[in-house]
Design a protein around this motif. Structure first.
Motif, PDB file in Angstrom:
ATOM      1  N   PRO A  62     -10.316   6.627 -10.397  1.00  0.00           N
ATOM      2  CA  PRO A  62     -10.083   6.671 -11.851  1.00  0.00           C
ATOM      3  C   PRO A  62      -8.891   5.840 -12.316  1.00  0.00           C
ATOM      4  N   ILE A  63      -7.817   5.791 -11.513  1.00  0.00           N
ATOM      5  CA  ILE A  63      -6.621   5.075 -11.975  1.00  0.00           C
ATOM      6  C   ILE A  63      -6.750   3.565 -11.850  1.00  0.00           C
ATOM      7  N   LEU A  64      -7.757   3.095 -11.094  1.00  0.00           N
ATOM      8  CA  LEU A  64      -7.940   1.645 -10.966  1.00  0.00           C
ATOM      9  C   LEU A  64      -8.867   1.076 -12.025  1.00  0.00           C
ATOM     10  N   LEU A  65      -9.554   1.931 -12.745  1.00  0.00           N
ATOM     11  CA  LEU A  65     -10.415   1.438 -13.821  1.00  0.00           C
ATOM     12  C   LEU A  65      -9.573   0.686 -14.846  1.00  0.00           C
ATOM     13  N   GLY A  66     -10.001  -0.510 -15.184  1.00  0.00           N
ATOM     14  CA  GLY A  66      -9.260  -1.339 -16.127  1.00  0.00           C
ATOM     15  C   GLY A  66      -8.252  -2.268 -15.487  1.00  0.00           C
ATOM     16  N   GLU A  67      -7.978  -2.088 -14.197  1.00  0.00           N
ATOM     17  CA  GLU A  67      -7.023  -2.952 -13.489  1.00  0.00           C
ATOM     18  C   GLU A  67      -7.687  -4.269 -13.086  1.00  0.00           C
ATOM     19  N   ASN A  68      -6.861  -5.294 -12.928  1.00  0.00           N
ATOM     20  CA  ASN A  68      -7.325  -6.592 -12.454  1.00  0.00           C
ATOM     21  C   ASN A  68      -7.369  -6.559 -10.930  1.00  0.00           C
ATOM     22  N   PRO A  69      -8.536  -6.684 -10.304  1.00  0.00           N
ATOM     23  CA  PRO A  69      -8.632  -6.539  -8.844  1.00  0.00           C
ATOM     24  C   PRO A  69      -7.944  -7.663  -8.065  1.00  0.00           C
ATOM     25  N   SER A  70      -7.624  -8.777  -8.720  1.00  0.00           N
ATOM     26  CA  SER A  70      -6.970  -9.883  -8.016  1.00  0.00           C
ATOM     27  C   SER A  70      -5.476  -9.665  -7.856  1.00  0.00           C
ATOM     28  N   ARG A  71      -4.926  -8.668  -8.518  1.00  0.00           N
ATOM     29  CA  ARG A  71      -3.488  -8.370  -8.415  1.00  0.00           C
ATOM     30  C   ARG A  71      -3.280  -7.378  -7.272  1.00  0.00           C
ATOM     31  N   PHE A  72      -3.438  -7.890  -6.049  1.00  0.00           N
ATOM     32  CA  PHE A  72      -3.479  -7.014  -4.869  1.00  0.00           C
ATOM     33  C   PHE A  72      -2.213  -6.166  -4.716  1.00  0.00           C
ATOM     34  N   GLY A  73      -1.053  -6.793  -4.892  1.00  0.00           N
ATOM     35  CA  GLY A  73       0.190  -6.043  -4.778  1.00  0.00           C
ATOM     36  C   GLY A  73       0.301  -4.962  -5.829  1.00  0.00           C
ATOM     37  N   LYS A  74      -0.103  -5.272  -7.053  1.00  0.00           N
ATOM     38  CA  LYS A  74      -0.049  -4.288  -8.142  1.00  0.00           C
ATOM     39  C   LYS A  74      -1.042  -3.151  -7.884  1.00  0.00           C
ATOM     40  N   ILE A  75      -2.209  -3.486  -7.375  1.00  0.00           N
ATOM     41  CA  ILE A  75      -3.209  -2.452  -7.051  1.00  0.00           C
ATOM     42  C   ILE A  75      -2.607  -1.436  -6.091  1.00  0.00           C
ATOM     43  N   HIS A  76      -1.922  -1.919  -5.057  1.00  0.00           N
ATOM     44  CA  HIS A  76      -1.315  -0.999  -4.083  1.00  0.00           C
ATOM     45  C   HIS A  76      -0.171  -0.208  -4.703  1.00  0.00           C
ATOM     46  N   GLU A  77       0.579  -0.830  -5.590  1.00  0.00           N
ATOM     47  CA  GLU A  77       1.664  -0.115  -6.249  1.00  0.00           C
ATOM     48  C   GLU A  77       1.112   1.029  -7.104  1.00  0.00           C
ATOM     49  N   VAL A  78       0.041   0.762  -7.818  1.00  0.00           N
ATOM     50  CA  VAL A  78      -0.594   1.792  -8.642  1.00  0.00           C
ATOM     51  C   VAL A  78      -1.093   2.945  -7.768  1.00  0.00           C
ATOM     52  N   MET A  79      -1.747   2.612  -6.638  1.00  0.00           N
ATOM     53  CA  MET A  79      -2.255   3.665  -5.749  1.00  0.00           C
ATOM     54  C   MET A  79      -1.114   4.449  -5.120  1.00  0.00           C
ATOM     55  N   ASP A  80      -0.044   3.754  -4.700  1.00  0.00           N
ATOM     56  CA  ASP A  80       1.079   4.437  -4.051  1.00  0.00           C
ATOM     57  C   ASP A  80       1.816   5.355  -5.015  1.00  0.00           C
ATOM     58  N   GLN A  81       1.860   4.975  -6.281  1.00  0.00           N
ATOM     59  CA  GLN A  81       2.507   5.827  -7.271  1.00  0.00           C
ATOM     60  C   GLN A  81       1.674   7.071  -7.569  1.00  0.00           C
ATOM     61  N   ALA A  82       0.359   6.946  -7.369  1.00  0.00           N
ATOM     62  CA  ALA A  82      -0.533   8.076  -7.668  1.00  0.00           C
ATOM     63  C   ALA A  82      -0.544   9.107  -6.560  1.00  0.00           C
ATOM     64  N   ILE A  83      -0.442   8.645  -5.293  1.00  0.00           N
ATOM     65  CA  ILE A  83      -0.523   9.583  -4.170  1.00  0.00           C
ATOM     66  C   ILE A  83       0.139   8.983  -2.942  1.00  0.00           C
ATOM     67  N   TYR A  84       0.864   9.808  -2.225  1.00  0.00           N
ATOM     68  CA  TYR A  84       1.549   9.367  -1.013  1.00  0.00           C
ATOM     69  C   TYR A  84       0.567   9.316   0.160  1.00  0.00           C
ATOM     70  N   GLY A  85       0.728   8.296   1.019  1.00  0.00           N
ATOM     71  CA  GLY A  85      -0.081   8.237   2.243  1.00  0.00           C
ATOM     72  C   GLY A  85      -1.520   7.854   1.984  1.00  0.00           C
ATOM     73  N   VAL A  86      -2.438   8.621   2.540  1.00  0.00           N
ATOM     74  CA  VAL A  86      -3.889   8.416   2.503  1.00  0.00           C
ATOM     75  C   VAL A  86      -4.284   6.942   2.658  1.00  0.00           C
ATOM     76  N   PRO A  87      -3.852   6.278   3.732  1.00  0.00           N
ATOM     77  CA  PRO A  87      -4.127   4.849   3.888  1.00  0.00           C
ATOM     78  C   PRO A  87      -5.604   4.510   4.009  1.00  0.00           C
ATOM     79  N   THR A  88      -6.389   5.421   4.581  1.00  0.00           N
ATOM     80  CA  THR A  88      -7.819   5.137   4.748  1.00  0.00           C
ATOM     81  C   THR A  88      -8.517   5.049   3.388  1.00  0.00           C
ATOM     82  N   ALA A  89      -8.192   5.961   2.499  1.00  0.00           N
ATOM     83  CA  ALA A  89      -8.775   5.925   1.158  1.00  0.00           C
ATOM     84  C   ALA A  89      -8.365   4.651   0.432  1.00  0.00           C
ATOM     85  N   LYS A  90      -7.094   4.298   0.541  1.00  0.00           N
ATOM     86  CA  LYS A  90      -6.599   3.089  -0.125  1.00  0.00           C
ATOM     87  C   LYS A  90      -7.224   1.832   0.467  1.00  0.00           C
TER      88      LYS A  90
END
Length: 370
Positions: free
Chosen positions: A72-100
């Protein structure tokens, strides 16, 4: 471009035969596939194969995290901004590397398709032309493992990875039996998956295996015992590889600082995907350490993503991504020229996903969209 829809599929991949390692036996492989769609109409795929013993993630939990937290939190994000995508995911939840990792792969796949380039060109460009494929031997009796090893060598394999770790005394017999059967020309890599637990057991076993001339020894002790790896490395001539003990940047820093291993096994499921794996490979290269991309036994999707990382990084000297060779039905068409793997130049991950097979293997699916 922006992400407009993400579908999550919980599937079970059928194996030709059970896959047995030190801490588990799999009759099939539970996996999660994500399908990402953008406002340009392009579609990308990613995969998550959770391992409770390595990252603390389960199949069921990973599905829930993807469906309710990360997608849900990636909807609307630009998928080419790889570093930003990871920052958004890391801010949402700690760990869970397999899901990310699943969403990371899908981003690389869809962006590669949008730009019309292979995913490895998004990681710095292709460095390697091909890699030999290693056959992985599940834990069995010494006789059975030796026979399977001989059969694979006859098919052209030049290296074998032996899964051991249930009992050190029996493991020594297994390794000796395989070496005796295949001779000195075949490379043998031994993966203990933490099963020898401590340095003393490992050193006793390795003393008996000196004449076997192993290519390397992988993760003999508990994942968090970096100091035991340091001790073992200082007392054996066989190159030492860390696997479960390396998840992300924090562990890599410690491994480099303590000179705890000769090689590191980078897995997308442990570190969070292709983008973090590239960063770990850069760290290893700067430290003068060799790398390989390993596997949690993923389908063509996850395996292709691993290969794109491996082919793009100078520090990568080996790959162990053989999941698709073990499945009686797959969701993709990653092609192996056994005993080698050579990637094509198709955009994204370079594979076609069989939607019908995906549907047949799906146990549960859900979707989020803008």
């Amino acid at each position: 471009m922006k992400i407009t829809e993400i579908e999550v599929f919980a599937i079970r991949l059928p194996l030709y035969e059970p896959f047995v390692i030190s801490y588990a036996s799999y009759s099939d492989m539970p996996s999660i596939i994500v399908k990402m769609t953008t406002d340009t109409g392009h579609v990308g795929y990613g995969e998550a194969v959770a391992d409770d013993h390595v990252t603390g993630e389960s199949w069921e939990g990973t599905f829930a995290v993807l469906r309710h937290t990360l997608a849900p939190i990636l909807l609307g994000e630009n998928p080419s901004r790889f570093g930003k995508i990871h920052e958004v995911m890391d801010q949402a939840i700690y760990g869970v590397p397999t899901a990310k990792a699943a969403l990371d792969m899908a981003c690389f796949d869809v962006v590669g398709k949008i730009y019309g380039i292979p995913a490895y060109d998004l990681l710095g460009g292709r460095y390697h032309e091909k890699f030999p494929v290693t056959h992985v031997l599940s834990i069995a009796s010494p006789e059975h493992m030796a026979q399977e090893a001989a059969e694979r060598v006859a098919l052209g394999y030049s290296s074998l990875k032996m899964k051991v770790g249930t009992n050190a005394v029996e493991d020594v017999k297994r390794i000796q039996a395989v070496r005796e059967r295949v001779g000195k020309e075949t490379a043998i890599r031994v993966d203990v998956n933490q099963g020898w637990v401590n340095s003393s057991t490992t050193l006793q076993a390795m003393k008996q295996l000196e004449s076997c001339e192993l290519d390397w020894l992988e993760q003999p002790v508990k994942a968090d015992d970096i100091d035991a790896m340091v001790e073992i490395k200082s007392k054996i001539a066989t190159p030492l590889m860390v696997d479960e003990g390396l998840r992300g940047v924090r562990e890599m820093r410690e491994i480099i600082a303590k000179r705890a291993a000769d090689k590191v096994n980078i897995k997308l499921m442990k570190c969070g995907g292709m983008y973090p794996a590239m960063k770990l490979a850069h760290m290893a290269e700067m430290a003068g350490m060799e790398c390989q991309v390993g596997s949690m036994v993923e389908s063509s999707i996850g395996s292709a993503a691993g290969f794109h990382v491996a082919f793009s990084q100078k520090a990568m000297t080996s790959v162990e991504l053989t999941g698709p060779l073990k499945f009686s039905k797959d969701v993709g068409n990653l092609h192996y020229d056994v005993p080698f793997i050579e990637l094509n130049e198709k955009p994204g991950l370079g594979i076609d996903v069989d939607e019908q097979a995906l549907e047949e293997l799906t146990v549960r699916k859900e979707k989020v969209s803008l």
